[in-house]
Scaffold this motif. Structure first.
Motif, PDB file in Angstrom:
ATOM      1  N   THR A   1       5.761   0.102   9.443  1.00  0.00           N
ATOM      2  CA  THR A   1       5.429   0.401   8.056  1.00  0.00           C
ATOM      3  C   THR A   1       4.194   1.285   7.991  1.00  0.00           C
ATOM      4  O   THR A   1       4.142   2.257   7.230  1.00  0.00           O
ATOM      5  CB  THR A   1       5.209  -0.893   7.261  1.00  0.00           C
ATOM      6  OG1 THR A   1       6.382  -1.710   7.367  1.00  0.00           O
ATOM      7  CG2 THR A   1       4.939  -0.601   5.797  1.00  0.00           C
ATOM      8  N   TRP A   2       3.203   0.965   8.809  1.00  0.00           N
ATOM      9  CA  TRP A   2       1.985   1.783   8.834  1.00  0.00           C
ATOM     10  C   TRP A   2       2.284   3.186   9.360  1.00  0.00           C
ATOM     11  O   TRP A   2       1.853   4.188   8.769  1.00  0.00           O
ATOM     12  CB  TRP A   2       0.919   1.122   9.706  1.00  0.00           C
ATOM     13  CG  TRP A   2      -0.311   1.971   9.836  1.00  0.00           C
ATOM     14  CD1 TRP A   2      -1.330   2.083   8.946  1.00  0.00           C
ATOM     15  CD2 TRP A   2      -0.618   2.859  10.928  1.00  0.00           C
ATOM     16  NE1 TRP A   2      -2.269   2.984   9.413  1.00  0.00           N
ATOM     17  CE2 TRP A   2      -1.851   3.470  10.624  1.00  0.00           C
ATOM     18  CE3 TRP A   2       0.028   3.177  12.121  1.00  0.00           C
ATOM     19  CZ2 TRP A   2      -2.461   4.392  11.472  1.00  0.00           C
ATOM     20  CZ3 TRP A   2      -0.574   4.105  12.969  1.00  0.00           C
ATOM     21  CH2 TRP A   2      -1.798   4.694  12.638  1.00  0.00           C
TER      22      TRP A   2
ATOM     23  N   ILE B   1      11.197   6.210   3.727  1.00  0.00           N
ATOM     24  CA  ILE B   1      11.378   4.932   3.027  1.00  0.00           C
ATOM     25  C   ILE B   1      12.766   4.355   3.324  1.00  0.00           C
ATOM     26  O   ILE B   1      12.921   3.140   3.509  1.00  0.00           O
ATOM     27  CB  ILE B   1      11.168   5.108   1.513  1.00  0.00           C
ATOM     28  CG1 ILE B   1       9.756   5.648   1.220  1.00  0.00           C
ATOM     29  CG2 ILE B   1      11.386   3.784   0.785  1.00  0.00           C
ATOM     30  CD1 ILE B   1       8.629   4.788   1.777  1.00  0.00           C
ATOM     31  N   ALA B   2      13.766   5.221   3.402  1.00  0.00           N
ATOM     32  CA  ALA B   2      15.114   4.755   3.732  1.00  0.00           C
ATOM     33  C   ALA B   2      15.147   4.155   5.138  1.00  0.00           C
ATOM     34  O   ALA B   2      15.838   3.154   5.384  1.00  0.00           O
ATOM     35  CB  ALA B   2      16.115   5.903   3.622  1.00  0.00           C
ATOM     36  N   HIS B   3      14.398   4.751   6.060  1.00  0.00           N
ATOM     37  CA  HIS B   3      14.333   4.200   7.414  1.00  0.00           C
ATOM     38  C   HIS B   3      13.733   2.795   7.403  1.00  0.00           C
ATOM     39  O   HIS B   3      14.256   1.889   8.056  1.00  0.00           O
ATOM     40  CB  HIS B   3      13.491   5.100   8.314  1.00  0.00           C
ATOM     41  CG  HIS B   3      13.141   4.470   9.632  1.00  0.00           C
ATOM     42  ND1 HIS B   3      14.066   4.288  10.635  1.00  0.00           N
ATOM     43  CD2 HIS B   3      11.976   3.939  10.088  1.00  0.00           C
ATOM     44  CE1 HIS B   3      13.482   3.688  11.659  1.00  0.00           C
ATOM     45  NE2 HIS B   3      12.211   3.458  11.355  1.00  0.00           N
ATOM     46  N   LEU B   4      12.653   2.612   6.659  1.00  0.00           N
ATOM     47  CA  LEU B   4      12.046   1.283   6.582  1.00  0.00           C
ATOM     48  C   LEU B   4      13.015   0.282   5.955  1.00  0.00           C
ATOM     49  O   LEU B   4      13.118  -0.867   6.408  1.00  0.00           O
ATOM     50  CB  LEU B   4      10.746   1.346   5.784  1.00  0.00           C
ATOM     51  CG  LEU B   4       9.593   2.107   6.455  1.00  0.00           C
ATOM     52  CD1 LEU B   4       8.409   2.207   5.496  1.00  0.00           C
ATOM     53  CD2 LEU B   4       9.174   1.440   7.760  1.00  0.00           C
TER      54      LEU B   4
ATOM     55  N   GLN C   1       0.834  -1.200   0.000  1.00  0.00           N
ATOM     56  CA  GLN C   1       0.000   0.000   0.000  1.00  0.00           C
ATOM     57  C   GLN C   1       0.870   1.253   0.000  1.00  0.00           C
ATOM     58  O   GLN C   1       0.620   2.204  -0.744  1.00  0.00           O
ATOM     59  CB  GLN C   1      -0.932   0.010   1.206  1.00  0.00           C
ATOM     60  CG  GLN C   1      -1.886   1.206   1.232  1.00  0.00           C
ATOM     61  CD  GLN C   1      -2.640   1.327   2.531  1.00  0.00           C
ATOM     62  OE1 GLN C   1      -2.039   1.412   3.608  1.00  0.00           O
ATOM     63  NE2 GLN C   1      -3.969   1.329   2.462  1.00  0.00           N
ATOM     64  N   LEU C   2       1.907   1.252   0.839  1.00  0.00           N
ATOM     65  CA  LEU C   2       2.813   2.394   0.874  1.00  0.00           C
ATOM     66  C   LEU C   2       3.632   2.480  -0.407  1.00  0.00           C
ATOM     67  O   LEU C   2       3.863   3.576  -0.943  1.00  0.00           O
ATOM     68  CB  LEU C   2       3.723   2.289   2.094  1.00  0.00           C
ATOM     69  CG  LEU C   2       4.776   3.379   2.261  1.00  0.00           C
ATOM     70  CD1 LEU C   2       4.157   4.769   2.240  1.00  0.00           C
ATOM     71  CD2 LEU C   2       5.574   3.153   3.543  1.00  0.00           C
ATOM     72  N   ASP C   3       4.069   1.342  -0.922  1.00  0.00           N
ATOM     73  CA  ASP C   3       4.828   1.307  -2.173  1.00  0.00           C
ATOM     74  C   ASP C   3       4.013   1.951  -3.288  1.00  0.00           C
ATOM     75  O   ASP C   3       4.529   2.767  -4.078  1.00  0.00           O
ATOM     76  CB  ASP C   3       5.153  -0.155  -2.516  1.00  0.00           C
ATOM     77  CG  ASP C   3       6.217  -0.288  -3.604  1.00  0.00           C
ATOM     78  OD1 ASP C   3       6.127   0.413  -4.617  1.00  0.00           O
ATOM     79  OD2 ASP C   3       7.129  -1.122  -3.440  1.00  0.00           O
TER      80      ASP C   3
ATOM     81  N   GLU D   1       2.029   6.746   7.445  1.00  0.00           N
ATOM     82  CA  GLU D   1       1.210   7.898   7.825  1.00  0.00           C
ATOM     83  C   GLU D   1       2.000   9.188   7.663  1.00  0.00           C
ATOM     84  O   GLU D   1       1.452  10.210   7.221  1.00  0.00           O
ATOM     85  CB  GLU D   1       0.736   7.748   9.272  1.00  0.00           C
ATOM     86  CG  GLU D   1      -0.417   6.789   9.451  1.00  0.00           C
ATOM     87  CD  GLU D   1      -1.668   7.237   8.713  1.00  0.00           C
ATOM     88  OE1 GLU D   1      -2.188   8.334   9.015  1.00  0.00           O
ATOM     89  OE2 GLU D   1      -2.111   6.494   7.814  1.00  0.00           O
ATOM     90  N   ASP D   2       3.282   9.161   8.018  1.00  0.00           N
ATOM     91  CA  ASP D   2       4.117  10.352   7.841  1.00  0.00           C
ATOM     92  C   ASP D   2       4.206  10.736   6.364  1.00  0.00           C
ATOM     93  O   ASP D   2       4.127  11.917   6.006  1.00  0.00           O
ATOM     94  CB  ASP D   2       5.520  10.097   8.385  1.00  0.00           C
ATOM     95  CG  ASP D   2       5.548   9.958   9.903  1.00  0.00           C
ATOM     96  OD1 ASP D   2       4.598  10.419  10.562  1.00  0.00           O
ATOM     97  OD2 ASP D   2       6.511   9.370  10.424  1.00  0.00           O
ATOM     98  N   VAL D   3       4.371   9.734   5.512  1.00  0.00           N
ATOM     99  CA  VAL D   3       4.435   9.995   4.070  1.00  0.00           C
ATOM    100  C   VAL D   3       3.096  10.542   3.572  1.00  0.00           C
ATOM    101  O   VAL D   3       3.049  11.517   2.811  1.00  0.00           O
ATOM    102  CB  VAL D   3       4.815   8.711   3.303  1.00  0.00           C
ATOM    103  CG1 VAL D   3       4.677   8.923   1.792  1.00  0.00           C
ATOM    104  CG2 VAL D   3       6.242   8.286   3.650  1.00  0.00           C
TER     105      VAL D   3
END
Length: 267
Positions: free
Chosen positions: A137-138, A45-48, A17-19, A142-144
């Motif tokens: 990831t969720w 995304i880099a953090h994940l 979903q984020l991708d 949310e931040d994104v």
């Protein structure tokens, strides 16, 4: 028993979903600031990707994981430095994140049931590790979404995060240097499908009620309680909503109240 395969399926869905949200973005959109101070969409995304990498080490090479911890130049900047180290042009960063999360899923699926994997300050079972990855990831999604001005519909996957938020009540108090309460707390949440998710003894005097989405936002410190429709009944429940955090480590930097119109009510 928690079904590891089902958890991995939900983690994949949360990641996808984020991708789907970030993959079509033009390069300049990756530089948009997010609510996390100093972090852009690319940092999120880099953090994940970095966290998936160290979780993969924990699942496959404990010595390498421990080495990465003790070799950190500044432990207080471990998370920020990790994200910085994984920054790359958008296409490369996406490929790195996709490959890393696939490798992690395979490693966790192969981990012996009940095995404790090393982690920061604790050990985690494979199911706990996957649940934590769903939560992160969720939350970073949310931040994104906030940075992009997008509102994502809540899903049934929030139940994993809500349960983790409930289980970490004691940690929330301890992380803020407060005595861990002994009084039980009942949590009743309105699920996205209209059902009710309940945790804790039904007879508990201290209670938290409200939307599941709002509870997940609070325990991940993505919104101030004043901007959420959560109701706390009893002193322990009320204090918990001020310190709640489902993630490990020291107290996070809480969001300021935005005055969205929702009010956290104490009765």
């Amino acid at each position: 028993m928690v079904d590891l395969t089902a958890l991995l399926t939900d983690l994949a869905a949360e990641s996808e979903q984020l991708d789907a949200l970030v993959a079509p973005l033009p390069p300049e959109a990756w530089d948009r600031p997010t609510p996390a101070p100093g972090w852009t969409v690319a940092h999120q995304i880099a953090h994940l990707a970095w966290t998936d990498h160290v979780a993969h080490l924990a699942a496959t090479d404990a010595e390498a994981f421990y080495a990465s911890v003790v070799s950190a130049p500044d432990p207080s900047r471990l998370v920020d430095d990790g994200a910085e180290s994984f920054l790359a042009p958008p296409a490369e960063l996406l490929d790195r994140w996709r490959a890393g999360r696939a490798a992690l899923a395979a490693a966790l699926a192969a981990a012996p049931a009940g095995e404790k994997l090393p982690w920061y300050g604790t050990g985690m079972s494979p199911t706990s590790m996957v649940t934590a990855r769903i939560m992160e990831t969720w939350a970073h999604g949310e931040d994104v979404a906030d940075a992009l001005g997008v509102r994502r519909p809540p899903t049934a996957r929030l139940r994993h995060i809500a349960h983790l938020g409930f289980r970490t009540l004691g940690h929330s108090f301890a992380a803020h240097g407060r005595a861990v309460p002994t009084a039980p707390v009942r949590v009743e949440l309105a699920a996205p499908d209209g059902d009710t998710w309940a945790f804790g003894p039904a007879e508990a005097a201290d209670r938290v009620t409200g939307p599941a989405l709002d509870f997940c936002l609070l325990v991940n410190q993505r919104r101030h309680r004043a901007d959420l429709a959560l109701v706390a009944s009893g002193p322990v429940a009320d204090e918990w909503l001020d310190v709640a955090q489902a993630f490990a480590g020291p107290p996070g930097v809480k969001r300021e109240a935005a005055g969205s119109g929702h009010v956290g009510v104490t009765t």
